[in-house]
Design an enzyme around this catalytic site. Structure first.
Site, PDB file in Angstrom:
ATOM      1  N   GLY A   1      33.683 -10.065  10.141  1.00  0.00           N
ATOM      2  CA  GLY A   1      33.025  -8.837  10.587  1.00  0.00           C
ATOM      3  C   GLY A   1      34.007  -7.740  10.928  1.00  0.00           C
TER       4      GLY A   1
ATOM      5  N   CYS B   1      15.670   2.165  -9.766  1.00  0.00           N
ATOM      6  CA  CYS B   1      16.537   2.179 -10.939  1.00  0.00           C
ATOM      7  C   CYS B   1      15.983   1.240 -12.018  1.00  0.00           C
ATOM      8  CB  CYS B   1      17.963   1.844 -10.527  1.00  0.00           C
ATOM      9  SG  CYS B   1      19.154   2.621 -11.622  1.00  0.00           S
TER      10      CYS B   1
ATOM     11  N   HIS C   1      19.207   5.643  -6.466  1.00  0.00           N
ATOM     12  CA  HIS C   1      19.262   4.601  -5.424  1.00  0.00           C
ATOM     13  C   HIS C   1      19.099   5.227  -4.030  1.00  0.00           C
ATOM     14  CE1 HIS C   1      20.429   1.091  -7.832  1.00  0.00           C
ATOM     15  NE2 HIS C   1      20.976   1.991  -8.621  1.00  0.00           N
TER      16      HIS C   1
ATOM     17  N   GLU D   1      18.286   3.911  -1.334  1.00  0.00           N
ATOM     18  CA  GLU D   1      18.734   3.035  -0.247  1.00  0.00           C
ATOM     19  C   GLU D   1      20.146   3.376   0.224  1.00  0.00           C
ATOM     20  OE1 GLU D   1      18.456   2.219  -3.389  1.00  0.00           O
ATOM     21  OE2 GLU D   1      19.814   0.620  -4.015  1.00  0.00           O
TER      22      GLU D   1
HETATM   23  N1  GLN Z   1      20.577  -1.596 -16.003  1.00  0.00           N
HETATM   24  C1  GLN Z   1      19.961  -0.331 -15.853  1.00  0.00           C
HETATM   25  C2  GLN Z   1      20.824   0.795 -16.405  1.00  0.00           C
HETATM   26  O1  GLN Z   1      21.988   0.644 -16.587  1.00  0.00           O
HETATM   27  C3  GLN Z   1      19.601  -0.063 -14.417  1.00  0.00           C
HETATM   28  C4  GLN Z   1      20.786   0.013 -13.513  1.00  0.00           C
HETATM   29  C5  GLN Z   1      20.438  -0.126 -12.057  1.00  0.00           C
HETATM   30  O2  GLN Z   1      19.394  -0.629 -11.714  1.00  0.00           O
HETATM   31  N2  GLN Z   1      21.335   0.262 -11.190  1.00  0.00           N
HETATM   32  O3  GLN Z   1      20.339   1.856 -16.674  1.00  0.00           O
END
Ligand code: GLN
Length: 553
Positions: free
Chosen positions: A20, A384, A525, A527
């Site tokens: 950690g 994604c 993304h 997140e």
């Molecule tokens: N494999 C997919 C791409 O390259 C999605 C990538 C991901 O989910 N980060 O477009």
């Protein structure tokens, strides 16, 4: 020019990995920030990969992406979440990157015929990277990856030893994180492994100034005394890091022992007489409240045996849970399992989520999961790959196009497909239009980092973000093929967000379903930008929808 005022805190680890030290670095960063200082946290990773982009998530956990398009270690995610400071490319330095640059320089005769060596050339390169991009920084906290004694780590330790000589102890501090194992049978905390790891550090010329000891029980006087004596560290510079219920309890735990005050004292820098950790308390109380309602989100993916592969995603779901005061449980659903097994598990979930991923394995299970969520009105969030799968699912199961697929899954062209997800040959990177082909190099050919996305003003997503232009981080190679957009619209798919570029055509980035209570897929993304104090709007909205779904199920 390096900033002559910046102070450097080096964090090393001894005895075992996974102590950690990343969380301790992040927590110290958060505390120093509360004292009003400008902090950056850096990671030196001794592996030879140039970046984390090509590393298997099963071995290394998630690949975190920064705004400025670096593919980094997941610790950078913790740094961002704890400090709220966006990491930059310059904050993640690998041995691979250093060697690559030094060798490239040698090929250009940059060293003018000198013999190129680890010391001084590699160590000099490490030292200059350390001090790069620090103009706006009071403290750089620099974590050295791996464990003291690793062969790969030696050049980094040598470099930071030299930095102490160059800048003096006024501007450098060594914190060593170590483990004190508790032996049940002896009823004792053992200090010997920690002593040995300090010896190891001394062997490369580094005397730690502070020590943070990971323990399961309190560090009592006799052990403190032993450690202080044998490791040459003053008693009030020894800190314990007890196993915590949540990582967000660590800042308070270290502040409780005055780590921040001691660090500032060491550097002769003023400390505030009081800093408020109320926000952290709130997070911990919420995360550990046993009376909270509870929902279960089913994550259907292929790295489900190693949750570290989805670190930021788990955190983002937790942050949204804190916001709604609800416990978000995760049901890990391996998309490679049989349709019956998938269905059985999904029946227990209030929401379904297909996260990012690469490669063809487990894809059919993900398509089944999307179908399930769509047909049963279960809130669906596709991230994604999860968005791409939702588009393929619509084409196949509503449109009847059985050949609809992503080019990614048929790189060898073994059969004809309808390339509804495709590799667009042109993409803008740093303002320059780049071309790429299906067999381009993996490292560095992806669409990476922050980019703007324009939202349809009357869409659900615009309502959720309360904005019409958003900036999110990307990491993917393939896109929705614009050629199929009209057909998809007839299947109930609404593309409510698009890339914006002056010359290139807009590419769909967000999909919603008009016939579903909450069904959103995003090509980016979200997140990566969620913070414990500031849940991401998309996750907050998703969890709200899951909460309502309790009644629907
Ligand atoms: N494999 C997919 C791409 O390259 C999605 C990538 C991901 O989910 N980060 O477009």
């Amino acid at each position: 020019m390096p900033n002559a005022e910046t102070r450097y805190v080096f964090v090393t680890g001894g005895v075992v990995s996974s102590l950690g030290k990343g969380i301790c670095s992040a927590a110290l960063g958060a505390l120093l920030k509360l004292h009003g200082y400008r902090v950056r946290i850096r990671k030196f990773d001794p592996y030879l990969n140039v970046d984390a982009g090509t590393m298997n998530p099963y071995q290394h956990g998630e690949c975190f992406v920064t705004d400025d398009a670096a593919e980094t270690d997941l610790d950078l995610g913790h740094y961002e979440r704890f400090t709220g400071v966006n990491a930059r490319k310059t904050d993640c330095i690998t041995a691979g990157q250093i060697y690559q640059e030094v060798i490239a320089h040698e090929r250009k005769k940059g060293f003018k015929g000198a013999t190129v060596q680890v010391v001084p050339h590699i160590t000099d390169a490490i030292k200059s990277k350390l001090q790069e991009d620090t103009t706006d920084t009071d403290f750089v906290i620099c974590e050295i990856g791996g464990t003291v004694g690793d062969i790969e780590g030696l050049p980094f330790l040598e470099a930071i030893r030299q930095v102490r000589n160059d800048l003096g102890s006024e501007r450098t501090l060594f914190i060593h994180c170590t483990l004190l194992p508790y032996l049940e049978t002896a009823g004792e905390l053992k200090t010997k492994p920690a002593q040995h790891s300090v010896k190891e550090l001394l062997g490369v010329g580094i005397q730690p100034d502070f020590m943070i000891c990971r323990t399961t029980v309190a560090l009592e006087k006799p052990e403190r005394h032993k450690l202080a004596q044998f490791c040459n560290i003053h008693d009030n510079r020894l800190f314990e890091s007890r196993d915590a219920k949540t990582i967000y309890a660590v800042p308070k735990m270290l502040h409780g022992q005055a780590l921040d005050i001691r660090v500032l004292e060491y550097f002769n820098k003023p400390a505030k007489s009081h800093i408020s950790l109320k926000a952290w308390d709130g997070i911990v109380t919420s995360l550990t409240d046993p009376n909270r309602d509870c929902i279960t989100v089913g994550i259907v993916g292929k790295y489900t045996k190693l949750p570290d592969a989805y670190k930021s995603l788990i955190e983002a779901l937790q942050h949204a849970g804190i916001h709604h005061n609800v416990e978000v449980k995760i049901s890990w659903i391996d998309s490679g399992k049989s349709p019956e097994e998938l269905r059985q598990k999904m029946d227990q979930c209030q929401g379904i989520l297909v996260p990012g991923g690469f490669g063809v394995r487990g894809i059919e299970g993900m398509i089944d999961a999307v179908r399930y969520a769509r047909e049963k009105n279960v809130p669906y969030l596709g991230i994604c790959l999860g968005m791409q799968i939702a588009v393929i699912e619509a084409m196949r199961n509503i449109g009847g196009s059985n050949l609809a697929d992503s080019v990614e899954f048929h790189r060898d062209k073994e059969r004809e497909i309808e390339p509804v997800i495709a590799l667009l040959s042109e993409w803008a990177k740093d303002g320059i239009i780049e071309s790429r082909g299906i067999h381009s190099d993996f490292g560095g050919t992806m669409r990476l980092g922050a980019a703007d996305c324009a939202l349809n003003p009357d869409s659900k997503i615009a309502q959720i973000y309360d904005a019409t232009v958003i900036t999110e981080r990307h990491r993917h190679r393939y896109e929705v093929n614009p050629h199929y957009c009209d057909e998809l619209a007839k299947l109930g798919v609404v593309f409510s967000g698009h890339t914006q570029h002056e010359t290139l055509p807009a590419i769909p980035e967000i999909m919603e379903r008009e016939d579903h209570p909450w069904f959103i897929g995003v090509q980016f993304h979200p997140e990566l930008k969620s913070r414990p104090f500031e849940p991401h709007p998309l996750f907050a909205s998703y969890i709200a929808a899951c909460l309502q779904n309790e009644r629907l199920l």
